[in-house]
Write a protein that holds these residues in place. Structure first.
Motif, PDB file in Angstrom:
ATOM      1  N   GLY A   1      -6.373   4.008  -8.479  1.00  0.00           N
ATOM      2  CA  GLY A   1      -7.692   4.189  -9.057  1.00  0.00           C
ATOM      3  C   GLY A   1      -7.998   5.643  -9.350  1.00  0.00           C
ATOM      4  O   GLY A   1      -7.238   6.547  -8.995  1.00  0.00           O
TER       5      GLY A   1
ATOM      6  N   TYR B   1      -5.213  -1.015  -2.360  1.00  0.00           N
ATOM      7  CA  TYR B   1      -4.867  -0.432  -3.657  1.00  0.00           C
ATOM      8  C   TYR B   1      -5.628   0.865  -3.894  1.00  0.00           C
ATOM      9  O   TYR B   1      -5.048   1.875  -4.308  1.00  0.00           O
ATOM     10  N   LEU B   2      -6.938   0.843  -3.621  1.00  0.00           N
ATOM     11  CA  LEU B   2      -7.780   2.006  -3.879  1.00  0.00           C
ATOM     12  C   LEU B   2      -7.481   3.176  -2.943  1.00  0.00           C
ATOM     13  O   LEU B   2      -7.919   4.296  -3.203  1.00  0.00           O
TER      14      LEU B   2
ATOM     15  N   THR C   1       0.832  -1.204   0.000  1.00  0.00           N
ATOM     16  CA  THR C   1       0.000   0.000   0.000  1.00  0.00           C
ATOM     17  C   THR C   1       0.866   1.253   0.000  1.00  0.00           C
ATOM     18  O   THR C   1       0.584   2.230  -0.711  1.00  0.00           O
TER      19      THR C   1
ATOM     20  N   TYR D   1       2.013  -8.166  -2.999  1.00  0.00           N
ATOM     21  CA  TYR D   1       0.621  -8.617  -2.982  1.00  0.00           C
ATOM     22  C   TYR D   1       0.539 -10.104  -3.325  1.00  0.00           C
ATOM     23  O   TYR D   1      -0.257 -10.849  -2.752  1.00  0.00           O
TER      24      TYR D   1
ATOM     25  N   LEU E   1      -7.969  -4.952  -2.038  1.00  0.00           N
ATOM     26  CA  LEU E   1      -8.568  -4.016  -2.989  1.00  0.00           C
ATOM     27  C   LEU E   1      -8.567  -2.604  -2.424  1.00  0.00           C
ATOM     28  O   LEU E   1      -8.172  -1.647  -3.108  1.00  0.00           O
ATOM     29  N   PHE E   2      -8.983  -2.468  -1.161  1.00  0.00           N
ATOM     30  CA  PHE E   2      -9.018  -1.139  -0.557  1.00  0.00           C
ATOM     31  C   PHE E   2      -7.617  -0.613  -0.290  1.00  0.00           C
ATOM     32  O   PHE E   2      -7.396   0.602  -0.284  1.00  0.00           O
TER      33      PHE E   2
ATOM     34  N   LEU F   1      -9.281 -10.365   0.121  1.00  0.00           N
ATOM     35  CA  LEU F   1      -9.266  -9.713  -1.196  1.00  0.00           C
ATOM     36  C   LEU F   1      -9.855  -8.306  -1.115  1.00  0.00           C
ATOM     37  O   LEU F   1      -9.385  -7.388  -1.788  1.00  0.00           O
ATOM     38  N   VAL F   2     -10.898  -8.152  -0.287  1.00  0.00           N
ATOM     39  CA  VAL F   2     -11.489  -6.819  -0.091  1.00  0.00           C
ATOM     40  C   VAL F   2     -10.466  -5.891   0.552  1.00  0.00           C
ATOM     41  O   VAL F   2     -10.316  -4.729   0.143  1.00  0.00           O
ATOM     42  N   CYS F   3      -9.729  -6.398   1.546  1.00  0.00           N
ATOM     43  CA  CYS F   3      -8.692  -5.593   2.200  1.00  0.00           C
ATOM     44  C   CYS F   3      -7.612  -5.183   1.201  1.00  0.00           C
ATOM     45  O   CYS F   3      -7.162  -4.029   1.191  1.00  0.00           O
TER      46      CYS F   3
END
Length: 311
Positions: A148, A143-144, A70, A113, A140-141, A136-138
């Motif tokens: 993005g 990264y976001l 991150t 990752y 994704l966030f 996966l949600v963790c």
């Protein structure tokens, strides 16, 4: 002139070449935000009568890798968007001051990752595949947060998202993979941890307020203004320690958790360190001390639960 300015920043931040270039890229002063929640969640599970060393180590390494990735995404996308320059402080500086190729930083983040994903598969194979969806949600966030089209870090909600995912969610997962169930105790205990992780992000945004404003960001620090943001940071510290005291009184935390109040000392120094400061270099010590406050609190909270188990 630009080279002279860059060298001045490197000297002021005590930045060195060699291995330290890559070590700074990880932003080590922020990594306690991933270590402390895993430690605390696992110690809560230990007090519930369950502990598996390999699961703890896998979760710990995966969390540190995701946090490191991150930070790398932050380094890469802030450079791409023109937010960071060779004058920026509080970043690894590997791209803007050390000349590391941006694509190298991005590839390294994706590699981290990938390793975290493999560790997640191991954890899921032993526990539950529901962990995969949450993990996966963790990721994704993570990264976001800076990647993005609409990075979360550029909004007033960066502190909330970071505190929730890196505090409450990680503590909950760490507890679940040890015990096989979830209850209210780890959720309650995660509240002050999540708040202190949010404080790390807020202190970062206080330091970067002027640069973020020029970059078009709308962080909480920008909306509140520097003076009120520092006051709000102090209020968050008070709330975190209030919850700690309250949980000790009602028996959610053991009396040993009074040890965490040692972290009040650096918390006070953080607020004093920000007051009256406007230059990022002047505020850097307070920013680093915010991370140390979280470290001291998280480690002592985990140790208090460990002591409680054996006594």
């Amino acid at each position: 002139m630009a080279t002279t300015d860059k060298d001045h920043i490197k000297r002021a931040l005590n930045e060195r070449d060699g291995f330290q270039v890559w070590w700074r890229l990880l932003r080590p002063h922020t990594l306690t935000a991933s270590f402390a929640p895993v430690f605390v969640g696992t110690m809560v599970a230990l007090n519930a009568g369950s502990f598996h060393l390999l699961l703890f180590l896998a979760m710990l390494i995966a969390s540190i890798l995701i946090q490191s990735a991150t930070n790398m995404f932050n380094e890469y996308y802030d450079y791409v968007r023109g937010v960071d320059s060779e004058h920026s402080v509080g970043i690894g500086g590997t791209i803007v001051r050390d000349g590391i190729q941006p694509k190298t930083v991005l590839r390294l983040a994706l590699f981290f990752y990938g390793i975290a994903l493999l560790l997640g598969i191991y954890i899921c194979a032993i526990t539950s595949w529901w962990i995969a969806a949450i993990g996966l949600v963790c990721m994704l966030f993570g990264y976001l947060y800076t990647g993005g089209p609409f990075p979360i870090s550029a909004t007033p909600f960066g502190e909330v998202f970071s505190g929730f995912f890196m505090g409450t969610v990680i503590i909950g997962i760490s507890y679940y993979i040890q015990t096989g169930y979830i209850d209210a105790f780890p959720i309650f205990i995660s509240i002050p941890v999540a708040i202190l992780i949010g404080c790390i992000m807020l202190s970062n945004n206080i330091r970067d307020l002027d640069g973020d404003k020029q970059g078009g960001r709308k962080t909480l620090a920008i909306l509140l203004g520097r003076y009120n943001a520092v006051r709000f940071l102090g209020l968050l510290f008070i709330i975190a320690f209030y919850f700690t005291a309250h949980f000790i009184i009602i028996g959610i935390l053991p009396l040993w958790s009074l040890l965490t109040f040692v972290a009040v000392i650096p918390a006070i120094k953080v607020v004093k360190g920000f007051k009256g400061k406007t230059e990022p270099l002047e505020m850097m010590p307070a920013m680093v001390l915010t991370g140390k406050t979280n470290s001291i609190y998280g480690i002592l909270l985990g140790l208090s639960l460990l002591i409680n188990y054996f006594i």
